[in-house]
Design an enzyme around this catalytic site. Structure first.
Site, PDB file in Angstrom:
ATOM      1  N   TYR A 130       0.839  -1.197   0.000  1.00 39.59           N
ATOM      2  CA  TYR A 130       0.000   0.000   0.000  1.00 39.59           C
ATOM      3  C   TYR A 130       0.878   1.252   0.000  1.00 39.59           C
ATOM      4  O   TYR A 130       2.021   1.213   0.430  1.00 39.59           O
ATOM      5  CB  TYR A 130      -0.957   0.007   1.204  1.00 39.59           C
ATOM      6  CG  TYR A 130      -0.324  -0.214   2.563  1.00 39.59           C
ATOM      7  CD1 TYR A 130       0.239   0.832   3.279  1.00 39.59           C
ATOM      8  CD2 TYR A 130      -0.307  -1.477   3.142  1.00 39.59           C
ATOM      9  CE1 TYR A 130       0.782   0.629   4.534  1.00 39.59           C
ATOM     10  CE2 TYR A 130       0.245  -1.691   4.400  1.00 39.59           C
ATOM     11  CZ  TYR A 130       0.792  -0.628   5.092  1.00 39.59           C
ATOM     12  OH  TYR A 130       1.347  -0.826   6.324  1.00 39.59           O
ATOM     13  N   ASP A 168       3.629  -4.155  22.619  1.00 37.75           N
ATOM     14  CA  ASP A 168       4.260  -5.456  22.357  1.00 37.75           C
ATOM     15  C   ASP A 168       4.870  -6.074  23.612  1.00 37.75           C
ATOM     16  O   ASP A 168       5.025  -7.297  23.686  1.00 37.75           O
ATOM     17  CB  ASP A 168       5.360  -5.305  21.300  1.00 37.75           C
ATOM     18  CG  ASP A 168       4.810  -5.322  19.879  1.00 37.75           C
ATOM     19  OD1 ASP A 168       3.571  -5.390  19.713  1.00 37.75           O
ATOM     20  OD2 ASP A 168       5.624  -5.276  18.932  1.00 37.75           O
TER      21      ASP A 168
HETATM   22  C1  LIG Z   1       5.921  -6.703   9.350  1.00 34.66           C
HETATM   23  C2  LIG Z   1       5.169  -6.009  10.399  1.00 34.66           C
HETATM   24  C3  LIG Z   1       4.095  -5.279   9.981  1.00 34.66           C
HETATM   25  C4  LIG Z   1       3.318  -4.644  10.942  1.00 34.66           C
HETATM   26  N1  LIG Z   1       2.257  -3.969  10.501  1.00 34.66           N
HETATM   27  C5  LIG Z   1       1.454  -3.390  11.390  1.00 34.66           C
HETATM   28  C6  LIG Z   1       0.302  -2.699  10.968  1.00 34.66           C
HETATM   29  O1  LIG Z   1       0.018  -2.589   9.783  1.00 34.66           O
HETATM   30  N2  LIG Z   1      -0.498  -2.143  11.919  1.00 34.66           N
HETATM   31  C7  LIG Z   1      -0.205  -2.257  13.236  1.00 34.66           C
HETATM   32  O2  LIG Z   1      -0.978  -1.749  14.062  1.00 34.66           O
HETATM   33  N3  LIG Z   1       0.900  -2.911  13.689  1.00 34.66           N
HETATM   34  C8  LIG Z   1       1.730  -3.471  12.803  1.00 34.66           C
HETATM   35  N4  LIG Z   1       2.828  -4.134  13.229  1.00 34.66           N
HETATM   36  C9  LIG Z   1       3.113  -4.258  14.672  1.00 34.66           C
HETATM   37  C10 LIG Z   1       3.713  -3.004  15.289  1.00 34.66           C
HETATM   38  O3  LIG Z   1       4.814  -2.601  14.565  1.00 34.66           O
HETATM   39  C11 LIG Z   1       4.137  -3.221  16.737  1.00 34.66           C
HETATM   40  O4  LIG Z   1       3.178  -3.973  17.401  1.00 34.66           O
HETATM   41  C12 LIG Z   1       4.308  -1.881  17.438  1.00 34.66           C
HETATM   42  O5  LIG Z   1       5.339  -1.151  16.846  1.00 34.66           O
HETATM   43  C13 LIG Z   1       4.620  -2.072  18.924  1.00 34.66           C
HETATM   44  O6  LIG Z   1       4.937  -0.828  19.515  1.00 34.66           O
HETATM   45  P1  LIG Z   1       5.613  -0.777  20.934  1.00 34.66           P
HETATM   46  O7  LIG Z   1       5.806   0.670  21.239  1.00 34.66           O
HETATM   47  O8  LIG Z   1       4.856  -1.614  21.900  1.00 34.66           O
HETATM   48  O9  LIG Z   1       7.026  -1.486  20.780  1.00 34.66           O
HETATM   49  P2  LIG Z   1       8.299  -1.077  19.898  1.00 34.66           P
HETATM   50  O10 LIG Z   1       7.895  -0.400  18.666  1.00 34.66           O
HETATM   51  O11 LIG Z   1       9.143  -2.296  19.803  1.00 34.66           O
HETATM   52  O12 LIG Z   1       9.048   0.014  20.796  1.00 34.66           O
HETATM   53  C14 LIG Z   1       9.806  -0.340  21.949  1.00 34.66           C
HETATM   54  C15 LIG Z   1      10.758   0.803  22.293  1.00 34.66           C
HETATM   55  O13 LIG Z   1      11.411   0.502  23.522  1.00 34.66           O
HETATM   56  C16 LIG Z   1      12.788   0.745  23.406  1.00 34.66           C
HETATM   57  N5  LIG Z   1      13.479  -0.139  24.358  1.00 34.66           N
HETATM   58  C17 LIG Z   1      13.619  -1.487  24.270  1.00 34.66           C
HETATM   59  N6  LIG Z   1      14.341  -1.947  25.309  1.00 34.66           N
HETATM   60  C18 LIG Z   1      14.662  -0.873  26.075  1.00 34.66           C
HETATM   61  C19 LIG Z   1      15.405  -0.714  27.300  1.00 34.66           C
HETATM   62  N7  LIG Z   1      15.976  -1.756  27.909  1.00 34.66           N
HETATM   63  N8  LIG Z   1      15.555   0.534  27.811  1.00 34.66           N
HETATM   64  C20 LIG Z   1      14.985   1.611  27.183  1.00 34.66           C
HETATM   65  N9  LIG Z   1      14.291   1.518  26.010  1.00 34.66           N
HETATM   66  C21 LIG Z   1      14.114   0.289  25.472  1.00 34.66           C
HETATM   67  C22 LIG Z   1      13.095   0.406  21.951  1.00 34.66           C
HETATM   68  O14 LIG Z   1      14.299   1.016  21.516  1.00 34.66           O
HETATM   69  C23 LIG Z   1      11.873   0.960  21.237  1.00 34.66           C
HETATM   70  O15 LIG Z   1      12.004   2.326  20.911  1.00 34.66           O
HETATM   71  C24 LIG Z   1       3.651  -4.753  12.311  1.00 34.66           C
HETATM   72  C25 LIG Z   1       4.759  -5.466  12.728  1.00 34.66           C
HETATM   73  C26 LIG Z   1       5.516  -6.112  11.771  1.00 34.66           C
HETATM   74  C27 LIG Z   1       6.691  -6.914  12.224  1.00 34.66           C
END
Ligand SMILES: Cc1cc2nc3c(=O)[nH]c(=O)nc-3n(C[C@H](O)[C@H](O)[C@H](O)COP(=O)(O)OP(=O)(O)OC[C@H]3O[C@@H](n4cnc5c(N)ncnc54)[C@H](O)[C@@H]3O)c2cc1C
Length: 383
Positions: A208, A288
């Site tokens: 997309y 996540d």
């Molecule tokens: C191929 C693919 C396609 C996707 N497509 C979609 C979609 O279309 N729509 C959708 O809703 N979701 C999609 N997702 C899922 C989505 O990307 C994730 O679920 C989302 O980014 C999770 O966000 P988060 O903030 O929980 O974790 P993350 O994005 O993993 O962020 C975690 C943060 O914590 C930081 N961190 C980690 N450990 C530490 C530490 N010890 N100390 C300090 N900081 C730390 C990291 O550096 C990072 O910045 C997709 C995933 C994949 C793999």
């Protein structure tokens, strides 16, 4: 803890509710990987609530239709209307956005509320929860205490590990490539419509436009018996990708041929069992970290954004941190577990060997809307 989409969303939601959160991010610079995200109407409700109407209006692409096509001859199997019908039914639309555009907008809003709210180079290595607060140890040897800690540190969460122990990743048998193709290199006749998926035995391709249609984002899934490394950014080659999809329609291979090699990455998909509890004492998990999810329903970031709005609302409506966490988990755990399970099922459904029966198997409905996932609003959901 964590400056991804989940961490920034909850920081912004808390700021708008009158709190003063700090985002502790391990990376020295704030950055998101170059890839697209689909945002369901439920995430759009949450982002509007966080004041990001303009980002959705200016940066996101909202498709009228998406089409599921056959991998051999690109014939349509299912048409999915994503336009005004969704607005009428759910009060919001369906959007597609570059992850970095959403991430940048969230970070800018968090900093507009409080320029010092995001601290970089803050890698957490240990935490200890006491009845009075949470102590965090950082990789540089420093230590700080906070009233509460939200672990939004991704699927390999150290916060989760420290509070609930190891949650071993299981390789799923799926691998994926992601790429961004400059739109001027993509033959327009294969963008009918611009957003949609191609299904074939053991394979799935989703593509997309993002960034005002300047780029075509794609994710291509295949199956492999073994994979060792968990991580998003292993480089691949166009030859390797084309070899995997060699008997596929030119509707797919023609844009794959055009991906600049520096914009092509591959990774193995790992899964973890859902936790039965996300909070302990003054610590909770979000996104996540709480519920890692396979990407087949495009709902990982959606769940993280929904979590953020519900958690901030729970803080407002509660007399203690512990009560807020109970309200938050009660409001969120069932939905998250459902999406985790259904994302696994969707992977099998898309990859099934019999592509010709796709329409009958899915009753002609979109995998996400067909499951009722859009009939939810994190802003008004009782908690
Ligand atoms: C191929 C693919 C396609 C996707 N497509 C979609 C979609 O279309 N729509 C959708 O809703 N979701 C999609 N997702 C899922 C989505 O990307 C994730 O679920 C989302 O980014 C999770 O966000 P988060 O903030 O929980 O974790 P993350 O994005 O993993 O962020 C975690 C943060 O914590 C930081 N961190 C980690 N450990 C530490 C530490 N010890 N100390 C300090 N900081 C730390 C990291 O550096 C990072 O910045 C997709 C995933 C994949 C793999």
């Amino acid at each position: 803890m964590g400056g991804g989409i989940g961490g920034l969303s909850v920081a912004l939601a808390l700021q708008r509710a009158g709190f003063k959160p700090v985002v502790l991010e391990q990376a020295p610079h704030l950055a998101e990987v170059g890839a697209g995200l689909s945002l369901s109407p439920t995430a759009a409700h949450a982002l509007n609530h966080l004041g990001l109407h303009q980002t959705l209006a200016e940066k996101a692409y909202h498709p009228e239709d998406q089409c599921v096509r056959h991998y051999q001859d690109a014939r349509p199997l299912v048409w999915i209307n994503r336009g005004a019908r969704l607005q009428e039914l759910y009060g919001e639309r369906y959007y597609l956005i570059h992850r970095a555009d959403l991430h940048d907008a969230l970070a800018a809003e968090v900093r507009r509320h409080d320029p010092a709210a995001i601290e970089l180079d803050r890698r957490c290595v240990a935490i200890e929860s006491t009845s009075a607060g949470v102590r965090v140890d950082f990789a540089d040897g420093t230590r700080r205490s906070f009233d509460a800690l939200i672990g939004a540190d991704g699927s390999r969460s150290i916060v989760r590990h420290q509070i609930f122990g190891a949650l071993e990743p299981q390789y799923t048998g799926y691998i994926a490539w992601r790429g961004l193709v400059p739109m001027e290199r993509v033959p327009q006749e294969i963008l009918q419509p611009a957003s949609g998926v191609f299904v074939g035995p053991g394979h799935l391709v989703n593509r997309y436009p993002v960034r005002n249609r300047e780029l075509l984002n794609f994710v291509a899934f295949a199956e492999r018996k073994e994979w060792a490394e968990e991580g998003w950014s292993i480089r691949s080659s166009v030859e390797e990708l084309l070899e995997e999809f060699r008997d596929w329609t030119p509707w797919v291979t023609r844009f794959m041929e055009q991906v600049p090699p520096e914009q092509l990455f591959k990774w193995g998909l790992f899964d973890r069992e859902p936790l039965s509890q996300w909070s302990k004492g003054r610590v909770t998990l979000l996104g996540d970290a709480a519920h890692p999810v396979l990407p087949f329903l495009g709902h990982g970031a959606v769940l993280a954004i929904e979590d953020a709005v519900v958690l901030a609302r729970a803080f407002v409506e509660s007399d203690s941190i512990e009560e807020a966490y109970v309200r938050y988990e009660t409001g969120r755990r069932e939905r998250a577990a459902f999406v985790v399970q259904e994302s696994r099922r969707a992977g099998k459904m898309f990859h099934a060997p019999d592509t010709d029966t796709y329409k009958e198997r899915t009753k002609g409905k979109a995998a996400d809307e067909g499951l009722g996932l859009f009939a939810y609003n994190p802003v008004t959901q009782p908690i």
